[in-house]
Structure formats: structure tokens, C-alpha cells
Design an enzyme around this catalytic site. Structure first.
Site, PDB file in Angstrom:
ATOM      1  N   ASP A   1      -7.352  -4.926  11.381  1.00  8.40           N
ATOM      2  CA  ASP A   1      -6.985  -3.740  10.611  1.00  8.40           C
ATOM      3  C   ASP A   1      -7.054  -3.942   9.104  1.00  8.40           C
ATOM      4  OD1 ASP A   1      -4.883  -5.400  10.238  1.00  8.40           O
ATOM      5  OD2 ASP A   1      -3.348  -3.999  10.894  1.00  8.40           O
TER       6      ASP A   1
ATOM      7  N   GLU B   1       0.820  -1.205   0.000  1.00 10.92           N
ATOM      8  CA  GLU B   1       0.000   0.000   0.000  1.00 10.92           C
ATOM      9  C   GLU B   1       0.858   1.262   0.000  1.00 10.92           C
ATOM     10  OE1 GLU B   1      -3.882  -1.476   2.516  1.00 10.92           O
ATOM     11  OE2 GLU B   1      -2.149  -0.742   3.620  1.00 10.92           O
TER      12      GLU B   1
END
Lengths: 367, 367
Positions: free
Chosen positions: B245, B74
Site C-alpha cells: 500500500d 498523511e
């Protein structure tokens, strides 16, 4: 496990998973010179062509930009499903006033399967090289056979790279240079002296295009400019439009676009950033990869005007990083960067940290 | 201009605009130890709080992910209009089998006005620190006054950082540790010995939460897990849910969520990644910045169950990079990285390259 590993609690620099090869600006220059600029451009174009041939496997995203009044910072990621690459690049036209580059860039190539970076590289020089390699690759598919004369309008930072890429890939020997700033033309001619060109410095864009088979426009102003007007473009010419590459920044008169067959990298991005932002959003264009794979026709005949509306796409940067990665082992032109934490036990990041506090005491306790 | 500048055609390393400060893993460890871990966590929480107070000025984007069967890479960019930061972070749960970290990260802080990077930093360690600092910052606003006992369920790489952040910011002295892997609990207890805690290692999550004012869950499995069930959570407890998460990765039973007042970092992201992915998309939540600025109420009374559904947000990384940048000049714990091309004349990138070919000849020609 040797003493150094015990005392640091980490793998030895250069040997461990934590070390990422880094190609600095200095190493990039040495690499380009060691390989030879033309050979480098030719090989790099080969990598780009290879990736364009497998266009479908790539994850194609728009750039992710952060804008300010002065310019933009962009991230350009892509992946082929095995490798992942991204480029950081800025564009700030006023930077040169303070002695800074308008465009600087760096990039990272990673293993998508484990997420670990495999290469961090400068990309200011590399972007100039990949842009030129892509232009010449496009022209090899689109320009008339036998083309040997190119006009370069805009003689700034990108111009010499374009000239050498067209020499390396198409055999262009005659250059006709023009820039509003005569100093830029002198600089370009001086830099290319001894590279095997016949160079004519011109007083106007009109003069520069005379007899040119290929017209390369690579000016830098962020505005709607008309560097080339319709009457300047004769039958059969290939236009390599490099400078118009962001919203509000174009170089060609709209009438040329209407006459030309237009080729782009990635249509959704070029509609926003390229010369074709001047046209209707459904104006027909062909993607370069289609020509390369044979899915679409490039040049049909010697009368056709072809236009490569170059804006630069993430896959080209990916190809460039892949090419650099493949030169590392052979040339050794990189340094190891201690970028990733790599504790002996992956669950014990904190232990790595506290052991760095007193390595000697830790070594004694373990002994 | 001195000889070195002439022969290289570039500014001297360390002095030029081309040099970017780089904080390696080694320098980061030295920096944390020089400042002191607790002081570091406290100061870092101060930077995060400062940025959360000016939430509105930030450019808030979703993460840009590249997914594979094994995990994700990411990019997390943000900007406050003056500075720009991004983090590269991967998440690959199976990495530990090959001795690699599940999560590694690095980040860049730049000047938005000219696009030049000001800092490249390792962020594997820094992310662990900023996550812990954010958790403790949230708990300082949400946990009962006088809280002094915390259960930590999941005693892996993040656990010690959480413990020390809660000691530094809230004065937590009693820890109750549990992990399915007793070895992880032993590792955590050993690492925290001498840090001023009263530590109880527990045989079950049920045992760990007994008497705890705060329950921190920080397990790593990528699955819908139920680490904490409803009956384990007494009145007045604050839950600091760190491990859930990403999509499909949660730690708490849904019934707890229904009873608790839920606080998040950035709602659109937490709806996808946090514990609240188990709830309806309109379930009421409060953003932490609202509590910090006083725009929303945090804890109302001593009976209320509060939950910080932590997933990690780009602004926290931005704050962390800002904090590190501010330590550079004083500590000198960085090295200069030759990342940006910086020719004497910004239009003459090619000239810089060819002059590197034969520095001596170039110097002679200029003399």
C-alpha cells in the site's frame, strides 16, 4: 502491570502513549490570561521570529482547500523535519448571520519521526493571536522608529489583538479607530479601555489615518474593497494589510501598492490571496524572513511607504502550536484525550477490542 | 440567558455550536461492541457502497504527505459537496520497537456549508474496520459465488478484521492462516476462537492457499516482497491484496498481476501505492465503483483470477466518519469537546477572552 491495565488491556489514561494533550477554548483563554495577553503576544512573536529565521528547513506547501458557494475549508500543513503541524481553518463570511464564527480553527502538532500527535489545540483564538503577533513582528522591522500612533480600520474580531500586539512589540499607545459599523468601534474601544491606550474613535477612514505612523486594515467583507485610497497614505507610513487574504478579497487601492515597498510571508501564496493579486505576477516583493535574517533590507529611510501584505502562513501556526506545547507542563492547562489506540501488543488491535467486551473475564483468565 | 452563560460569556457545554462530538478510542470500542463487530462491518460496507455509487460527486485529491526517514504523516481530505472529511494517518514501520502502533489515525467530519466540524473521531480502530469492510465489499462483487474458504497470509493487526468482514459479507467460514511469525498466527487464531470459523494454522504460504477461494495478503514489511508466487494461484481465485500500500511496498509476484483482472479504488493513487506499481503505467485496471454501479463487469466466469489491489482511499474514511456520526444520537457514545470559540457576538472574540478574566465582575456589571 497493575489491575487497571490488565482489565482494560490498555495503558492508564494520562500515562500512556495513547493520550494526546488537548487545549480547549476554555483552557486557551485561561492560558492567555495566566500569561497575560501582551506577554503572550510578545513570546509568540519570538517563536514566529525564530522559525522565520530558519525558513529554509520548512516544508512549504500551498493550503489544501475545499470550496463551496458559502466558503472554504483549508488544511495548512508544514514541517521543520522534526515536528509536523497542521491547521484546519474555515472561512465562511455568512456564518455570523446564524451566530457562527466566520473563521474557526484547530490544529495538531506531531512528532514527524513517529507520527504521533503531541498536541491538539483550539486555534480560533490562537489564530487571532498569531496573526496579530506576526503583524507586529513585521512592523517592528518595517515601521519608522518611534512610531506611536496606529489607525485601525475595521474594528471586528481581530482588531483588539492587533492593538495589543503593536503595544507589546512596538510601544504603540495612540489608536485611531474606524469601522463602517459604529457599534464595532464602540465594542473595540470598550474592550481596550484600561489597557493603557489613548483611543480616538473616528467618523471616517480619512479621519482615522490622520497622523498615524501605522495603518492597519482589518475588514472582513469578501470583495474587492478600497478601504484606503492613495491620497490617504503619507510619506513614511507603514501599512499592515490584514483583511485582504483570499482571492477576490482586497482592501487597498492599487495605486498604493505601486508606491509602496511590499513585504509578504510566502510569495506564491500571497500572489493568490493577498493585496498583490491586483498586481502583475512579477511585481517585486520581499519575503519577511529575508528582512529578519538580514538577507534583504526592510525600511531604507523615513520617507518610504512600507506595506506588509499579510495573509497568514502555515509556519506561523506551527510556531504557535510549538509555543502552546511549551506551556503545557508548567501550566497544566490541558486535558488528556484518548485519541490513539494503544494495545499492549501493537499487532493485537483486535485483541484490545474484544478484551474490552468483558474485562472481568479477561482479568480472571490471565490470573 | 442563564447565569452560567453570563458568567462564562459562552454557551453552555453540550448545548452550543462550540461543542464538537468526540469519539475516543474507548467510545469506539464500546460502539463496535454494542453494535456487534459483524453487524458494524456490514453496515459500514453499506455506507462505503453508497458513497462508491455516487463516485462522481466526490472531490478526489491525492494524499498530502510529510515524509521523514522513519515514515510518513498523511492528510486525506475529500468532500461530497455537502460534507467534508479528512483523516490524519501516519505510517512508521519501526514504531512497534518502542511499543507504538505502526499506523494511528484520527479524522474529522464537517459541514462544508459553514465549515464547522461535526465529529472528531479516533480512526486507528475505524481504519482497520473500514479497510476490512472495503475488502469484503470488493470480494462480494469479485469472488466466485459460493466461496467459503479464505487464506490469510499475514496475521497481524488487520487479520481478524478481514476474517470477520468476509464472514459477515460473504459467509466465509473456513480460514487458513499463515505468518512468518508463528506467534502472530496463534494470536489471530486465539482472537477468532468462538467467532464461528473453522481455522487451520499453516506452516507455509503454499499450504495456506490450498483449496482457498480467496487469498488475502496483509503483511506489514515495507519492501518489495513476494508473499504469493504465480504457481500458488489457481484458476478462479480472488486475491485481496491489502498489505502492499505504499511506494516500494508490494506483496505479489509480477506474474500474478499479468494473469489477473485487476480492480482498484482510485487509479492515480493505486498506480503509485499499490501492487500495480510493478506494472506499466497504462496496464488496464477497473475501478471498483464501476463494478458496483454496473458500468464495468466484475467477475466474468469461474476460471478468472481477480485481484483487488487495495491501498485505502479517502472516500472510505469519509463513509466511515458518516457512519459513526449517524450512531452518535442513538448510542450517546461520545463526549462533547470544547473545540470552537463561540462568543455571544461573533465579532467579539476578544471580549469573550477578557470576560473570562473576571466572570463575577462581568456578571455584576451586566446585572
Amino acid at each position: 502491570m497493575n489491575t487497571m491495565q490488565i482489565t482494560t488491556g490498555r495503558r492508564v489514561a494520562g500515562a500512556g502513549l495513547n493520550i494526546v494533550p488537548f487545549v480547549s477554548v476554555d483552557h486557551m483563554m485561561k492560558l492567555v490570561l495566566a500569561i497575560g495577553i501582551e506577554r503572550f503576544l510578545k513570546d509568540l512573536a519570538g517563536y514566529i521570529e525564530e522559525d522565520f529565521r530558519r525558513w529554509d528547513v520548512f516544508d512549504k506547501k500551498p493550503r489544501i482547500g475545499a470550496h463551496s458557494a458559502e466558503g472554504v475549508i483549508e488544511l495548512m500543513p508544514t514541517s521543520d523535519g522534526e515536528l509536523y503541524g497542521f491547521k484546519y481553518v474555515n472561512g465562511h463570511p455568512k456564518n455570523t448571520r446564524a451566530g457562527r464564527q466566520t473563521v474557526t480553527a484547530f490544529g495538531v502538532l506531531s512528532n514527524l519521526g513517529n507520527g504521533y500527535p503531541m498536541l491538539l489545540s483550539e486555534m480560533t483564538i490562537l489564530t487571532a493571536l498569531r496573526t496579530a503577533a506576526t503583524s507586529a513582528l513585521a512592523a517592528r522591522h518595517l515601521a519608522r522608529e518611534g512610531a506611536d500612533c496606529m489607525a485601525i480600520i475595521g474594528n471586528g474580531a481581530q482588531s483588539e489583538f492587533q492593538a495589543l500586539a503593536f503595544k507589546a512589540l512596538l510601544g504603540i499607545r495612540k489608536l485611531r479607530l474606524f469601522d463602517l459599523d459604529a457599534g464595532a468601534t464602540r465594542k473595540c474601544a470598550r474592550n481596550l479601555a484600561g489597557e493603557g491606550f489613548e483611543i480616538v474613535s473616528c467618523q471616517s477612514a480619512q479621519e482615522a489615518v490622520l497622523g498615524a505612523d501605522i495603518i492597519t486594515t482589518v475588514t472582513a467583507d469578501k470583495q474587492r474593497a478600497t478601504i484606503v485610497t492613495d491620497n490617504m497614505v503619507g510619506a513614511g507610513v507603514h501599512i499592515n494589510a490584514v483583511g485582504g487574504d483570499s482571492p477576490g478579497k482586497t482592501e487597498l487601492h492599487r495605486d498604493i501598492l505601486a508606491r509602496a515597498d511590499i513585504f509578504v510571508e510566502y510569495t506564491p501564496q500571497t500572489r493568490i490571496e493577498g493585496e498583490i493579486q491586483q498586481l502583475a505576477s512579477d511585481h517585486p516583493v520581499t519575503e519577511l524572513w529575508q528582512v529578519i535574517t538580514g538577507a534583504a533590507v526592510g525600511r531604507r529611510d523615513r520617507q518610504q511607504v512600507t506595506l506588509f501584505d499579510s495573509v497568514g502562513f502555515a509556519i506561523e501556526d506551527f510556531s504557535a502550536l510549538r509555543y502552546i506545547r511549551d506551556q503545557l507542563a508548567r501550566t497544566g492547562l490541558y486535558q488528556g484525550l484518548d485519541l490513539l489506540a494503544d494495545p499492549d501488543d501493537p499487532r493485537d488491535l483486535f485483541g484490545m477490542l474484544v478484551r474490552a467486551r468483558n474485562p472481568a473475564q479477561h482479568a480472571a483468565a490471565r490470573a
